[in-house]
Design an enzyme around this catalytic site. Structure first.
Site, mmCIF file in Angstrom:
data_model
loop_
_atom_site.group_PDB
_atom_site.id
_atom_site.type_symbol
_atom_site.label_atom_id
_atom_site.label_comp_id
_atom_site.label_asym_id
_atom_site.label_seq_id
_atom_site.Cartn_x
_atom_site.Cartn_y
_atom_site.Cartn_z
ATOM 1 N N VAL A 134 -3.531 1.128 -6.336
ATOM 2 C CA VAL A 134 -3.953 0.731 -7.683
ATOM 3 C C VAL A 134 -5.237 -0.104 -7.594
ATOM 4 O O VAL A 134 -6.197 0.091 -8.356
ATOM 5 C CB VAL A 134 -2.828 -0.044 -8.401
ATOM 6 C CG1 VAL A 134 -3.300 -0.533 -9.758
ATOM 7 C CG2 VAL A 134 -1.584 0.823 -8.550
ATOM 8 N N CYS A 135 -5.265 -1.025 -6.636
ATOM 9 C CA CYS A 135 -6.444 -1.878 -6.450
ATOM 10 C C CYS A 135 -7.689 -1.042 -6.152
ATOM 11 O O CYS A 135 -8.785 -1.340 -6.633
ATOM 12 C CB CYS A 135 -6.218 -2.876 -5.312
ATOM 13 S SG CYS A 135 -4.809 -3.964 -5.573
ATOM 14 N N THR A 136 -7.504 0.022 -5.376
ATOM 15 C CA THR A 136 -8.635 0.887 -5.036
ATOM 16 C C THR A 136 -9.241 1.482 -6.309
ATOM 17 O O THR A 136 -10.471 1.501 -6.477
ATOM 18 C CB THR A 136 -8.163 2.001 -4.073
ATOM 19 O OG1 THR A 136 -7.657 1.378 -2.887
ATOM 20 C CG2 THR A 136 -9.277 2.956 -3.712
ATOM 21 N N LEU A 186 -11.078 -1.377 -8.431
ATOM 22 C CA LEU A 186 -12.388 -1.828 -7.942
ATOM 23 C C LEU A 186 -13.459 -0.762 -8.121
ATOM 24 O O LEU A 186 -14.599 -1.072 -8.489
ATOM 25 C CB LEU A 186 -12.286 -2.310 -6.494
ATOM 26 C CG LEU A 186 -11.984 -3.811 -6.452
ATOM 27 C CD1 LEU A 186 -10.544 -4.136 -6.729
ATOM 28 C CD2 LEU A 186 -12.468 -4.445 -5.177
#
Ligand code: BEZ
Length: 211
Positions: A44-46, A49
């Site tokens: 999810v973070c990928t 960002l």
């Protein structure tokens, strides 16, 4: 001590992917979005960002500097950046704070132990040019944020700082706005000479004044 809206955003010195910074010096005179993500090399973070990096032009138009953070090291952030570029089609173009000792995470209360006692949650702080905290958001690790919503809030904050208006539900830039209740009808006539639509004495709808 917890941070509240209107407080001065706590200052810190930290290493980032673009070198060491003093936060207040780094943002000096600009709006800033400081956001945390739980962990490098996570799915999810990928996506978050990569998408935030795609919005660089939108943030720049509004005079906003963006900076990310997790409790990973700067070296890990740099290694992860390759995956973000490859999978999201966009290189990260803003600094990411390395905070393995959790100094900044603790300063901004980004670790919520009953959710996860080691990783940061998905916090967002919008901070104005006077270093005042103007918005705080907290999302769980499993839910990616809507960074278009963050731009929408910045539009609202910048508009309502300049005019005696507030923005209604689901407002977006260009939509009608609301005259703040503290403005009398007599003063409103001077501020909004083209008039307004009075739905009730406290709900006075007016065209967006800077359009
Ligand atoms: C993610 O970014 O996918 C993620 C990170 C931490 C926990 C759960 C999901």
């Amino acid at each position: 001590m917890s941070i509240r809206l209107g407080d001065v955003a706590p200052n810190f010195k930290a290493p980032t992917t673009e070198g060491d910074i003093d936060f207040h010096e780094w943002k000096k005179g600009s709006w800033a979005v400081l956001f945390s993500h739980p962990k490098d090399f996570t799915p999810v973070c990928t996506t978050e960002l990569g998408y935030t990096a795609k919005l660089k032009g939108e943030f720049a138009k509004r005079g906003v500097k963006v900076i990310g953070l997790s409790v990973d090291s700067v070296d890990d952030h740099k290694k992860w950046a390759g995956d973000i570029e490859r999978t999201q089609g966009q290189a990260v173009n803003f600094p990411m704070i390395g905070d393995p000792d959790k100094t900044v995470a603790n300063l901004y209360d980004m670790i919520h132990p009953n959710a996860n006692n080691t990783l940061t949650v998905r916090s967002v702080f919008i901070i104005d040019p006077n270093d005042k905290v103007r918005l705080m958001l907290t999302y769980p690790a499993s839910t990616g944020r809507n960074f278009d919503e963050i731009l929408r809030v910045i539009d609202s904050l910048q508009l309502t700082d300049g005019y005696k208006v507030a923005t209604p539900v689901n407002w977006k830039d260009g939509d009608d706005v609301i005259i703040v209740p503290a403005v009398s009808n007599e003063d409103a006539k001077k501020l909004f000479p083209k008039g307004w639509d009075e739905k009730t004495p406290y709900l006075r709808v007016v065209k967006q004044p800077n359009r």
